[in-house]
Enzyme design. Structure first.
Site, short mmCIF file in Angstrom:
data_model
loop_
_atom_site.label_atom_id
_atom_site.label_comp_id
_atom_site.label_asym_id
_atom_site.label_seq_id
_atom_site.Cartn_x
_atom_site.Cartn_y
_atom_site.Cartn_z
N GLY A 1 -133.80 -2.83 -8.62
CA GLY A 1 -135.14 -3.34 -8.32
C GLY A 1 -135.23 -4.79 -7.90
CG ASN B 1 -135.40 -5.28 -1.64
OD1 ASN B 1 -135.69 -6.18 -0.85
ND2 ASN B 1 -134.21 -4.70 -1.65
CG MET C 1 -131.20 5.76 -4.38
SD MET C 1 -130.91 5.01 -2.77
CE MET C 1 -129.33 5.75 -2.39
NE ARG C 2 -134.59 13.11 -5.44
CZ ARG C 2 -133.53 13.92 -5.53
NH1 ARG C 2 -132.34 13.44 -5.80
NH2 ARG C 2 -133.66 15.21 -5.34
CG HIS D 1 -132.00 1.32 6.26
ND1 HIS D 1 -131.42 2.23 5.39
CD2 HIS D 1 -131.13 1.15 7.28
CE1 HIS D 1 -130.24 2.59 5.87
NE2 HIS D 1 -130.03 1.95 7.02
CG ASP E 1 -132.57 5.31 6.16
OD1 ASP E 1 -133.39 4.99 5.28
OD2 ASP E 1 -131.38 5.56 5.93
C1 GRF Z 1 -131.46 -2.38 -0.95
O1 GRF Z 1 -130.34 -2.80 -0.24
C2 GRF Z 1 -132.41 -1.63 -0.06
O2 GRF Z 1 -132.40 -2.09 1.26
C3 GRF Z 1 -131.86 -0.23 -0.11
O3 GRF Z 1 -131.43 -0.06 -1.44
C4 GRF Z 1 -131.11 -1.32 -2.01
C5 GRF Z 1 -131.94 -1.46 -3.24
O4 GRF Z 1 -131.66 -2.63 -3.94
N1 GRF Z 1 -132.85 0.72 0.33
P1 GRF Z 1 -132.67 -3.15 -5.03
O5 GRF Z 1 -132.82 -2.02 -6.07
O6 GRF Z 1 -133.95 -3.49 -4.38
O7 GRF Z 1 -132.01 -4.35 -5.65
#
Ligand code: GRF
Length: 218
Positions: A15, A17, A94-95, A113, A149
Site C-alpha cells: 500500500g 501508492n 491483484m484481481r 501500472h 492494464d
Molecule cells: C505498484 O508498483 C503498482 O504500480 C502496481 O503494484 C505495485 C503496488 O505497490 N500496480 P504498493 O502496494 O502501492 O506499494
C-alpha cells in the site's frame, strides 16, 4: 470549496501508492477524500498503514467466494455503494475486474501500472524493460477497462534506465514516480478535469505553454 469526492482505494499488499493518495488528501484543498480502503487479502500490510492514518478499512477476501468472481465483485460493489463511494483507485490490487464491475463503475475506476503503457502490460515489468533494453521506462495511471492494464491513459511519468540497473533499482526509481503521478491523476479525475472522450482522456485547463520534451535519455 466544492465538495470533496469520496474515494475507495483497493489494495492487495503493502500500500505505498495508497499511502501517497492518503497523504495528498490530507490537504483540505485536495479534491478527494480517501473514505475507505479495501483489501482482498486479509492481513495485507496496507490495511494497517491505512488504519494508522485513521482511514476506515475492510477486507473482502476473494477466496471466500468459491471461485465465483461475480459474487466477490457484488460484495465489493455493495461495500462501495454503502459507503457512498464515488471513485475507486486500484493500488496494487491483484484481481482482474470483470466487465460487469467495470460497467457498474464506468469511468470511475483508475489504476496505476508500473510501466509506460501500452508497453509491458502484466507482471514483472522492470525485468522485462531491462531485457528489452528500453532507455525510458516509467508508470501510467489509466481508467480501468475490462482488459488487463488497458483503458484511457490519464498520466504517465518516465524515468531513465541506467546502465547498471537491476529490476530492484529500476523499480525503486519507478515507484518514486508512481507516488508523484497517482495523487496528481486522482486530483484530475476527482475535480472533473480529466474526462474520457473517444477512449482517450482530455484534460481541461492543462498549461500547454509548458509542452515540450520532459525527459530525453541518454
Ligand atoms: C505498484 O508498483 C503498482 O504500480 C502496481 O503494484 C505495485 C503496488 O505497490 N500496480 P504498493 O502496494 O502501492 O506499494
Amino acid at each position: 470549496m466544492s465538495e470533496r469526492k469520496k474515494i475507495a482505494v483497493l489494495i492487495s499488499g503493502r500500500g505505498s501508492n495508497m499511502a501517497s493518495l492518503i497523504s495528498a488528501s490530507m490537504d483540505p484543498s485536495y479534491p478527494a477524500e480517501i473514505a475507505l480502503v479495501i483489501s482482498n487479502k486479509p492481513g495485507a500490510a496496507g490495511l494497517e498503514r491505512a488504519a494508522e492514518f485513521g482511514i476506515e478499512t475492510a477486507t473482502v477476501d476473494h477466496t471466500e467466494f468459491s471461485g465465483d468472481r461475480q459474487a466477490f465483485e457484488r460484495a465489493l460493489d455493495e461495500k462501495l455503494k454503502a459507503r457512498g463511494i464515488e471513485f475507486v483507485a486500484l493500488a496494487g490490487f491483484m484481481r482482474l475486474l470483470s466487465s460487469w464491475f467495470v460497467t457498474q463503475w464506468r469511468d470511475r475506476v483508475i489504476n496505476i501500472h508500473p510501466a509506460l503503457l501500452p508497453s509491458f502490460k502484466g507482471l514483472h515489468t522492470h525485468e522485462r524493460a531491462l531485457e528489452e533494453g528500453v532507455k525510458l521506462h516509467g508508470a501510467t495511471v489509466h481508467f480501468v477497462s475490462a482488459e488487463m492494464d488497458d483503458g484511457p491513459i490519464i498520466i504517465q511519468g518516465a524515468v531513465p534506465v541506467l546502465e547498471d540497473d537491476t529490476p530492484d533499482t529500476l523499480g525503486e526509481r519507478v515507484l518514486a514516480v508512481e507516488h508523484k503521478i497517482y495523487p496528481k491523476a486522482l486530483a484530475l479525475v476527482a475535480s472533473g478535469r480529466a474526462k474520457v472522450k473517444d477512449h482517450r482522456v482530455a484534460i481541461a485547463g492543462e498549461d500547454t505553454e509548458q509542452a515540450g520534451p520532459v525527459l530525453i535519455w541518454p
